[in-house]
Design an enzyme around this catalytic site. Sequence first.
Site, PDB file in Angstrom:
ATOM      1  N   ILE A 154       0.103  -2.618  -3.856  1.00 35.43           N
ATOM      2  CA  ILE A 154      -1.105  -1.912  -3.419  1.00 35.43           C
ATOM      3  C   ILE A 154      -0.768  -0.999  -2.248  1.00 35.43           C
ATOM      4  CG2 ILE A 154      -3.500  -2.179  -2.695  1.00 35.43           C
ATOM      5  CD1 ILE A 154      -2.761  -3.346  -5.503  1.00 35.43           C
ATOM      6  N   GLU A 155      -0.901   0.309  -2.476  1.00 39.18           N
ATOM      7  CA  GLU A 155      -0.499   1.284  -1.472  1.00 39.18           C
ATOM      8  C   GLU A 155      -1.596   2.279  -1.124  1.00 39.18           C
ATOM      9  OE1 GLU A 155       3.356   3.024  -2.172  1.00 39.18           O
ATOM     10  OE2 GLU A 155       4.006   1.329  -3.406  1.00 39.18           O
ATOM     11  N   SER A 156      -2.797   2.089  -1.674  1.00 40.07           N
ATOM     12  CA  SER A 156      -3.914   2.980  -1.354  1.00 40.07           C
ATOM     13  C   SER A 156      -5.215   2.276  -1.709  1.00 40.07           C
ATOM     14  CB  SER A 156      -3.789   4.314  -2.123  1.00 40.07           C
ATOM     15  OG  SER A 156      -3.885   4.092  -3.526  1.00 40.07           O
TER      16      SER A 156
END
Length: 300
Positions: A154-156
């Site tokens: 999860i990066e955004s």
Amino acid sequence: MATQKTLTLLSLLLTTLTLATLSITSNAGGIAIYWGQDGNEGSLADTCSSGNYNYVIISFLVTFGNGQTPVLNLAGHCDPSSGGCTGISIDINSCQALNIKVLLSLGGGSGSYTLVSSDDAQQVADYLWNNFLGGSSSSRPLGDAVLDGIDFDIESGGTQYYDVLAQALSQYSQQGNKVYLSAAPQCPYPDQYISTALGTGVFDYVWVQFYNNPSCDYSGGASNLINSWNTWTSSVQATSFFVGLPAAPNAAGSGYVPPDQLISAVLPSINTSNKYGGVMLWSRSYDLSSGYSSAIKASV
């Protein structure tokens, strides 16, 4: 003067002590690889049959949550929306027959994903169970094969309710085969998006991304990476931790570690941990061209 028998006994004792010391000071690890974002990286079956990997992470489910229809993106490999990826089921089964765990990664560097409530997280968990894990659905994107687990990259998007999702997925282990959970946080601690999820203690594998962050990756020196590793392994409860690296200099903006430097300057300082799991590489495409995993495999 010592007898030959005494010398032999001393030699055996020294050998035993040396082996015991080695078993205490270093732990054997495996290699995890991300696959799915380059149609030229070869099939999933070829990836597994290379003999270099212990874990393969299919990437990515780029859309989910907030009432959106989930979308799986496998770049040039196949088109899930038209049912064109169900044949990968055969590849998944062949990987698992080689004792390689195959997981599906959520998120990635770009996509439309977020969780807006606990109910939303539960619905995503139900979708994953029925479409990729041990449940049932008439529209399983990768066919009938049952994946070993789910990866959180999860990066955004939002930062909430990933703990609820992780716990819901973990509960499904009670319905049959264990659902393995992994996460790929950025190396600055704590991670911006999934620190709460990691706090649940239900994750099996944490492959920390030691790249694109000079404050804690190798571009700032081996000590930067090692200090960050020690923070992660002492702060998060998980079964195993992996040092996540780019498989080639152009696979990330920073953080590439030449194989010889990884073996001599990094691994000896981290594989003494009883939480050491090995090395994660981004990605199969880069590894195929660089040969990185082949260069480090014997030392991981």
